[in-house]
Design a protein around this motif. Structure first.
Motif, mmCIF file in Angstrom:
data_model
loop_
_atom_site.group_PDB
_atom_site.id
_atom_site.type_symbol
_atom_site.label_atom_id
_atom_site.label_comp_id
_atom_site.label_asym_id
_atom_site.label_seq_id
_atom_site.Cartn_x
_atom_site.Cartn_y
_atom_site.Cartn_z
ATOM 1 N N GLY A 1 0.798 -1.218 0.000
ATOM 2 C CA GLY A 1 0.000 0.000 0.000
ATOM 3 C C GLY A 1 0.828 1.264 0.000
ATOM 4 O O GLY A 1 0.279 2.373 -0.003
ATOM 5 N N TYR A 2 2.143 1.133 -0.034
ATOM 6 C CA TYR A 2 3.014 2.301 0.114
ATOM 7 C C TYR A 2 2.816 3.331 -0.996
ATOM 8 O O TYR A 2 2.900 4.549 -0.753
ATOM 9 C CB TYR A 2 4.473 1.861 0.169
ATOM 10 C CG TYR A 2 5.435 3.030 0.244
ATOM 11 C CD1 TYR A 2 5.430 3.888 1.343
ATOM 12 C CD2 TYR A 2 6.337 3.284 -0.792
ATOM 13 C CE1 TYR A 2 6.296 4.975 1.418
ATOM 14 C CE2 TYR A 2 7.209 4.363 -0.730
ATOM 15 C CZ TYR A 2 7.179 5.207 0.375
ATOM 16 O OH TYR A 2 8.032 6.284 0.438
ATOM 17 N N HIS A 3 2.529 2.874 -2.221
ATOM 18 C CA HIS A 3 2.413 3.815 -3.335
ATOM 19 C C HIS A 3 1.333 4.866 -3.100
ATOM 20 O O HIS A 3 1.397 5.964 -3.663
ATOM 21 C CB HIS A 3 2.124 3.058 -4.637
ATOM 22 C CG HIS A 3 0.828 2.310 -4.635
ATOM 23 N ND1 HIS A 3 0.646 1.133 -3.937
ATOM 24 C CD2 HIS A 3 -0.356 2.566 -5.241
ATOM 25 C CE1 HIS A 3 -0.584 0.696 -4.124
ATOM 26 N NE2 HIS A 3 -1.208 1.561 -4.905
ATOM 27 N N ARG A 4 0.359 4.564 -2.255
ATOM 28 C CA ARG A 4 -0.705 5.530 -1.962
ATOM 29 C C ARG A 4 -0.215 6.638 -1.019
ATOM 30 O O ARG A 4 -0.880 7.662 -0.866
ATOM 31 C CB ARG A 4 -1.902 4.821 -1.337
ATOM 32 C CG ARG A 4 -2.520 3.733 -2.208
ATOM 33 C CD ARG A 4 -3.816 3.216 -1.597
ATOM 34 N NE ARG A 4 -4.388 2.154 -2.393
ATOM 35 C CZ ARG A 4 -4.185 0.860 -2.181
ATOM 36 N NH1 ARG A 4 -3.409 0.477 -1.157
ATOM 37 N NH2 ARG A 4 -4.738 -0.058 -2.948
ATOM 38 N N HIS A 5 0.911 6.419 -0.366
ATOM 39 C CA HIS A 5 1.414 7.362 0.638
ATOM 40 C C HIS A 5 2.827 7.844 0.340
ATOM 41 O O HIS A 5 3.407 8.578 1.149
ATOM 42 C CB HIS A 5 1.400 6.695 2.015
ATOM 43 C CG HIS A 5 0.056 6.205 2.442
ATOM 44 N ND1 HIS A 5 -0.837 6.972 3.164
ATOM 45 C CD2 HIS A 5 -0.571 5.011 2.234
ATOM 46 C CE1 HIS A 5 -1.935 6.286 3.389
ATOM 47 N NE2 HIS A 5 -1.807 5.089 2.850
ATOM 48 N N ALA A 6 3.366 7.439 -0.813
ATOM 49 C CA ALA A 6 4.775 7.705 -1.097
ATOM 50 C C ALA A 6 5.110 9.192 -1.160
ATOM 51 O O ALA A 6 6.255 9.584 -0.886
ATOM 52 C CB ALA A 6 5.176 7.019 -2.402
ATOM 53 N N LYS A 7 4.154 10.032 -1.512
ATOM 54 C CA LYS A 7 4.418 11.477 -1.592
ATOM 55 C C LYS A 7 4.615 12.093 -0.212
ATOM 56 O O LYS A 7 5.264 13.140 -0.080
ATOM 57 C CB LYS A 7 3.280 12.187 -2.319
ATOM 58 C CG LYS A 7 3.198 11.874 -3.807
ATOM 59 C CD LYS A 7 2.081 12.666 -4.468
ATOM 60 C CE LYS A 7 2.011 12.369 -5.966
ATOM 61 N NZ LYS A 7 0.910 13.135 -6.610
ATOM 62 N N ASP A 8 4.058 11.454 0.800
ATOM 63 C CA ASP A 8 4.069 12.046 2.135
ATOM 64 C C ASP A 8 4.964 11.313 3.138
ATOM 65 O O ASP A 8 5.365 11.912 4.145
ATOM 66 C CB ASP A 8 2.642 12.084 2.706
ATOM 67 C CG ASP A 8 1.679 12.829 1.804
ATOM 68 O OD1 ASP A 8 2.014 13.947 1.390
ATOM 69 O OD2 ASP A 8 0.597 12.276 1.521
ATOM 70 N N LEU A 9 5.249 10.021 2.878
ATOM 71 C CA LEU A 9 5.953 9.215 3.868
ATOM 72 C C LEU A 9 7.130 8.483 3.246
ATOM 73 O O LEU A 9 7.040 8.000 2.112
ATOM 74 C CB LEU A 9 5.000 8.181 4.491
ATOM 75 C CG LEU A 9 3.788 8.701 5.265
ATOM 76 C CD1 LEU A 9 2.880 7.538 5.647
ATOM 77 C CD2 LEU A 9 4.228 9.461 6.514
ATOM 78 N N THR A 10 8.210 8.380 3.997
ATOM 79 C CA THR A 10 9.287 7.472 3.613
ATOM 80 C C THR A 10 8.831 6.041 3.884
ATOM 81 O O THR A 10 7.869 5.816 4.637
ATOM 82 C CB THR A 10 10.552 7.746 4.443
ATOM 83 O OG1 THR A 10 10.257 7.465 5.824
ATOM 84 C CG2 THR A 10 11.010 9.185 4.285
ATOM 85 N N PRO A 11 9.496 5.041 3.316
ATOM 86 C CA PRO A 11 9.125 3.662 3.656
ATOM 87 C C PRO A 11 9.208 3.385 5.154
ATOM 88 O O PRO A 11 8.364 2.668 5.697
ATOM 89 C CB PRO A 11 10.140 2.829 2.867
ATOM 90 C CG PRO A 11 10.486 3.680 1.695
ATOM 91 C CD PRO A 11 10.494 5.085 2.225
ATOM 92 N N GLU A 12 10.197 3.969 5.841
ATOM 93 C CA GLU A 12 10.325 3.774 7.279
ATOM 94 C C GLU A 12 9.120 4.340 8.017
ATOM 95 O O GLU A 12 8.577 3.701 8.930
ATOM 96 C CB GLU A 12 11.611 4.435 7.795
ATOM 97 C CG GLU A 12 12.887 3.711 7.418
ATOM 98 C CD GLU A 12 13.415 4.083 6.045
ATOM 99 O OE1 GLU A 12 14.505 3.617 5.702
ATOM 100 O OE2 GLU A 12 12.731 4.831 5.299
ATOM 101 N N ALA A 13 8.720 5.558 7.640
ATOM 102 C CA ALA A 13 7.582 6.199 8.300
ATOM 103 C C ALA A 13 6.291 5.443 7.995
ATOM 104 O O ALA A 13 5.421 5.290 8.864
ATOM 105 C CB ALA A 13 7.471 7.657 7.865
ATOM 106 N N TYR A 14 6.168 4.957 6.767
ATOM 107 C CA TYR A 14 4.977 4.185 6.399
ATOM 108 C C TYR A 14 4.889 2.909 7.228
ATOM 109 O O TYR A 14 3.828 2.584 7.788
ATOM 110 C CB TYR A 14 5.025 3.847 4.907
ATOM 111 C CG TYR A 14 3.902 2.954 4.449
ATOM 112 C CD1 TYR A 14 2.640 3.464 4.172
ATOM 113 C CD2 TYR A 14 4.105 1.579 4.296
ATOM 114 C CE1 TYR A 14 1.606 2.639 3.748
ATOM 115 C CE2 TYR A 14 3.081 0.751 3.881
ATOM 116 C CZ TYR A 14 1.836 1.283 3.612
ATOM 117 O OH TYR A 14 0.810 0.460 3.207
ATOM 118 N N ALA A 15 6.008 2.177 7.333
ATOM 119 C CA ALA A 15 6.004 0.937 8.119
ATOM 120 C C ALA A 15 5.665 1.212 9.575
ATOM 121 O O ALA A 15 4.965 0.421 10.228
ATOM 122 C CB ALA A 15 7.354 0.239 7.999
#
Length: 215
Positions: free
Chosen positions: A147-161
């Motif tokens: 689901g990261y692609h939906r949040h990639a503009k706002d979050l790094t992968p670390e922040a998303y996880a």
């Protein structure tokens, strides 16, 4: 093993006759990626037969799920290694039962027609039983953050996880892993370069064997 399976399924070791079923599952689960070759799947069983688990639909006799593993010496790879490096290019010929104390979960797939039946959980429990039996330290794997692609503009992968781990974002893959008792310990940024949904990254997850000797 206390297998959380519905009637009509069983967990068993992989056999060579499962190859065609596994290639079909791979094509259905990863339609944009080339499937395993028959030679790779046979190599998995040759190098580590005890680590290749099949979920079988008993009535048809067909493999409908797989958990594929190998043993690695983690410090030889590091957290930024790719899936290809961890798996010897998909062959598992880098399996190292002499120095390795980490069971690496290279693959988990369930046929779409047989998902949501508890097969993934049963396959995971089979690998945990193997870790206990062999006295290994842990299981580690890369979890897609699909689901990261939906949040990639706002979050790094670390922040998303971290948001997924906190329950503020649901990820179709990582959230399920966390629910099944895994914990995260980092991000591999180039784990699957072709995985556009995850931005090529994966959350590194582990389950630590509580009975393992220290060291």
């Amino acid at each position: 093993m206390d297998t959380p399976l519905p009637a009509g399924y069983r967990i068993r070791p992989m056999q060579d006759h499962d190859v065609d079923d596994l290639i079909e599952i791979c094509r259905l689960v990863y339609p944009d990626e080339p499937p395993y070759t028959p030679e790779q799947l046979v190599d998995h069983r040759k190098v580590f037969p005890a680590g290749q688990f099949i979920a079988e639909h008993v009535e048809s006799g067909r493999a409908v799920g797989v958990q594929a593993t190998l043993i690695v010496h983690w410090s030889e790879y590091g957290d930024e290694s790719t899936w290809s490096r961890f798996t010897g290019g998909g062959t598992f010929l880098n399996h190292d039962p002499v120095k390795g104390r980490t069971l690496y979960g290279a693959e988990m797939m369930v046929h779409p027609d047989h998902q949501h039946h508890g097969l993934s959980r049963a396959l995971i429990e089979a690998t945990r039983d193997l870790v206990r039996l062999l006295g290994l330290k842990r299981i580690r794997a890369g979890s897609r953050i699909s689901g990261y692609h939906r949040h990639a503009k706002d979050l790094t992968p670390e922040a998303y996880a971290a948001e997924v781990a906190a329950g503020r974002i649901f990820d179709p893959v990582l959230s399920i892993h966390l629910k099944e008792g895994w914990s995260t310990f980092g991000i591999a940024h180039r784990y699957l370069p072709g995985d556009a949904e995850s931005g090529g990254a994966a959350a590194l997850i582990e389950w630590v064997n509580p009975g393992a000797a220290k060291g």
